[in-house]
Each structure stands twice: as structure tokens, then as C-alpha cells.
Write an enzyme that holds these catalytic residues in place. Structure first.
Site, PDB file in Angstrom:
ATOM      1  N   GLU A 172       2.217  -1.890   1.488  1.00 60.38           N
ATOM      2  CA  GLU A 172       1.326  -2.649   2.370  1.00 60.38           C
ATOM      3  C   GLU A 172       1.715  -4.139   2.268  1.00 60.38           C
ATOM      4  OE1 GLU A 172      -2.841  -2.836   1.192  1.00 60.38           O
ATOM      5  OE2 GLU A 172      -3.464  -3.281   3.239  1.00 60.38           O
ATOM      6  N   LYS A 175      -4.548  -0.819  10.552  1.00 62.55           N
ATOM      7  CA  LYS A 175      -5.527  -0.439   9.516  1.00 62.55           C
ATOM      8  C   LYS A 175      -6.917  -0.328  10.133  1.00 62.55           C
ATOM      9  CE  LYS A 175      -6.678  -1.950   4.789  1.00 62.55           C
ATOM     10  NZ  LYS A 175      -6.261  -2.948   3.772  1.00 62.55           N
ATOM     11  N   CYS A 179      -3.961   1.645   2.850  1.00 65.35           N
ATOM     12  CA  CYS A 179      -4.768   1.289   1.683  1.00 65.35           C
ATOM     13  C   CYS A 179      -6.229   1.767   1.772  1.00 65.35           C
ATOM     14  CB  CYS A 179      -4.663  -0.218   1.435  1.00 65.35           C
ATOM     15  SG  CYS A 179      -4.994  -0.625  -0.290  1.00 65.35           S
TER      16      CYS A 179
HETATM   17  O1  LIG Z   1     -10.417   0.405  -1.565  1.00 70.68           O
HETATM   18  C1  LIG Z   1     -10.018  -0.258  -2.528  1.00 70.68           C
HETATM   19  O2  LIG Z   1     -10.567  -0.226  -3.618  1.00 70.68           O
HETATM   20  C2  LIG Z   1      -8.829  -1.144  -2.406  1.00 70.68           C
HETATM   21  C3  LIG Z   1      -8.386  -1.309  -1.002  1.00 70.68           C
HETATM   22  C4  LIG Z   1      -7.388  -2.375  -0.812  1.00 70.68           C
HETATM   23  O3  LIG Z   1      -6.938  -3.000  -1.755  1.00 70.68           O
HETATM   24  C5  LIG Z   1      -6.910  -2.679   0.534  1.00 70.68           C
HETATM   25  O4  LIG Z   1      -7.341  -2.033   1.496  1.00 70.68           O
HETATM   26  O5  LIG Z   1      -6.062  -3.579   0.661  1.00 70.68           O
END
Ligand SMILES: O=C(O)CCC(=O)C(=O)O
Length: 306
Positions: free
Chosen positions: A65, A139, A180
Site C-alpha cells: 500500500e 480503497k 488494507c
Molecule cells: O484496520 C487497521 O487496523 C489498519 C488499517 C490501515 O492501516 C490502513 O487502512 O491503512
């Protein structure tokens, strides 16, 4: 028997289809990369990693990411590229396209900040072996967190959420994409499974607060729930960065087993995928037949509206 309160096409039983992919056994590469403030250098570095993964036999390579920019709300607008305006406006995707074509590999290109009109997105581009853009995932679930004394981050300060699930047919199977925080929402993964995904790819940068507890278990849960492969790819940890990534890029199999993983430094993981394991798992434990559509249902909103 399933009740009929939803139109047939909108009902989502688990793991409904198993389309025959062109290739059932292949190597996947996960490039856990150090990301710096120098975009040109990040692009070169990602290129070198893709080349190394391909040279080691990977037919599908996954990037982290936000690999071309620091992960921060200050950086997103500065590093963002207009992906839809063509490769001249997007040096990062131009590189991905060229490398996919030259090395004859499929690339799930992590994510980069994308500018579209006056909006910014966190976007993953998938390139086929011909170098063509096959899919673009924005996203869907933005990451806003406030744990006093530990971590405050609000992607929604600068980014806009995507609206569309992304599933793509490639030479290495049908792949569902999440970025993510998208991994926390099991419905998205179930939707991909119901549309015949073999593999879910999650470029992700979990952090030092939620990463240790949740990163692996979420991947194993999504794989187990849906009896398919799950791959993730994180940036390498930089303790001096404003946002410190957990690392631990991982491949999980359809039994929920961790097939390959790493610590937090730079790494290129090469591991085997064998889709016959999905068939075996589903034959041994046919969740699809045990599913109780008369008791609960998930709606595929896109199918419902089509
Ligand atoms: O959901 C999480 O705990 C981390 C998500 C995250 O770091 C992101 O989406 O960039």
C-alpha cells in the site's frame, strides 16, 4: 431452502463458483519495500524488486500500500498521480505497465495516491502480462483511527472512499482486491468469493498498534471464511516515519494456514500457490452446501442494481 425475499441474482452464498483459471499452480512474489520521500527513487526501487521477483519465478507480484509516497495526509496530494490521464501523467503506473509487459507477469500494483478531478483516492492498479491496465481499485473503507496516546490517523482528511468492489480475471486466476482497512470488512471478501475469486490481494500498511494483534488473524479469517488464498503486502518498517508500518507481508492458504511470511524489514517473499487446494478444501468441507440462505443473506448490491 433459501427464502425468496431477495431476487435470485442478489443472493450471495459462500464460495459459489470455481471458474477454471488458465494457470492453477504458480509462484507469487510479495515485495515488502522501503518507501522514502524520493518518489523517483521509490519507482526505481519497486522496479528492481519486481524484476527480482520475476527472476525468481513469480508470475504474479504484489506491491505494498502507498509505495511511491510517504504514508501521510501531507504527502498524498503532493505525490498523487492522475492515473486516468495516461502514462505521461502517471510515472508510477507507466513503470508497472512496462515491467508487466517486459517480464510477462501480472502485477497487483500495491496502491498509490490517485488524483481525479478535485478528489484524491488510495488506488490499486492491476496490470496484465500485456501491460494493459486490467482493473483499478479505490480503497472503499478509509482508515480513521484515534487511540489516545498511541495512534491518530484520519485518511478521510484528504482521501475520498471508493465505491466499487474490484474483481479481476488474470492469467493467474480470478483476484479480488482490497486495500488494507478493506480487510476488516468480511462482506467484501464474501462478495468476491461468491463471484468466484481464487485469491484476495490486500496491499496494506497496518501499524504498530493494530498490526501485532490483527494483521495475521484478519488474513487467516478471510481465507478460512471463504476457502481461498489471501495475500498481503506491506511497506517495510521505518521507525523514523510519521506512520510506522507493521510489515509482515504474508500468504495464507485456503485452510487458513500461513504459507509464507516475513518480519518487518525489506523482503521479497516467493511462495507457491496451488488452486487445487481450494477445490480440495471445498470438497472436504462444503460450506456452500451447509450455508443457510433461509436464515441469513448478504446482498450483492451491484448485482441487485444490474
Ligand atoms: O484496520 C487497521 O487496523 C489498519 C488499517 C490501515 O492501516 C490502513 O487502512 O491503512
Amino acid at each position: 431452502m433459501a427464502s425468496s425475499f431477495l431476487p435470485e441474482q442478489a443472493r450471495v452464498p459462500p464460495s459459489l463458483q470455481f471458474p477454471f483459471p488458465p494457470v492453477t499452480k504458480f509462484k507469487i512474489g510479495l515485495c515488502q519495500l522501503k518507501v522514502t520521500a524520493d518518489k523517483e527513487n521509490n519507482i526505481l526501487h519497486a522496479r528492481t524488486a519486481l524484476e527480482e521477483a520475476a527472476q525468481k519465478g513469480a508470475k504474479l507480484v504484489l506491491l505494498p500500500e502507498i509505495w511511491n509516497s510517504p504514508y501521510s495526509n501531507d504527502s498524498f496530494p503532493v505525490y498523487a498521480e492522475e492515473i486516468d490521464a495516461g502514462f505521461d501523467a502517471s510515472p508510477s503506473t507507466a513503470m508497472l505497465s512496462e515491467v508487466a509487459r517486459l517480464l510477462n507477469i501480472t502485477i497487483v500494483g500495491g496502491s498509490i495516491p490517485e488524483r481525479s478531478g478535485d478528489k484524491l483516492y488510495n488506488t490499486c492498479c492491476v496490470f496484465g502480462t500485456d501491460g494493459k491496465l486490467k482493473a483499478k481499485h479505490r480503497k472503499i473503507h478509509l482508515f480513521d483511527i484515534d487511540v489516545p496516546g498511541e495512534i491518530i490517523f484520519k485518511e478521510s482528511k484528504t482521501l475520498t472512499a471508493g465505491e466499487t468492489p474490484t474483481i479481476v480475471d488474470t492469467e493467474v486466476g480470478r483476484i479480488g482486491i482490497g486495500i488494507c482497512h478493506d480487510i476488516r470488512f468480511p462482506e467484501l471478501a464474501m462478495l468476491y468469493a461468491s463471484r468466484g475469486a481464487h485469491l484476495l490481494c490486500y496491499p496494506g500498511a497496518f501499524n504498530m498498534t493494530t498490526g501485532p494483534f490483527l494483521w495475521e488473524v484478519l488474513q487467516r479469517a478471510r481465507a478460512l471464511d471463504n476457502q481461498l488464498y489471501v495475500a498481503s503486502c506491506s511497506p517495510a518498517r521505518d521507525v523514523g516515519a510519521g506512520y510506522v508500518a507493521w510489515g509482515h507481508s504474508t500468504l495464507v492458504g485456503p485452510f487458513g494456514e500461513v504459507l509464507a511470511t516475513t518480519e518487518h524489514g525489506e523482503a521479497i517473499i516467493i511462495s507457491d500457490i496451488d488452486y487445487s487446494q481450494i477445490e480440495l478444501m471445498r470438497k472436504n468441507l462444503p460450506l456452500e452446501k451447509q450455508w443457510r440462505g433461509d436464515v441469513y443473506q448478504l446482498v450483492d448490491v451491484q448485482r441487485l442494481n444490474s
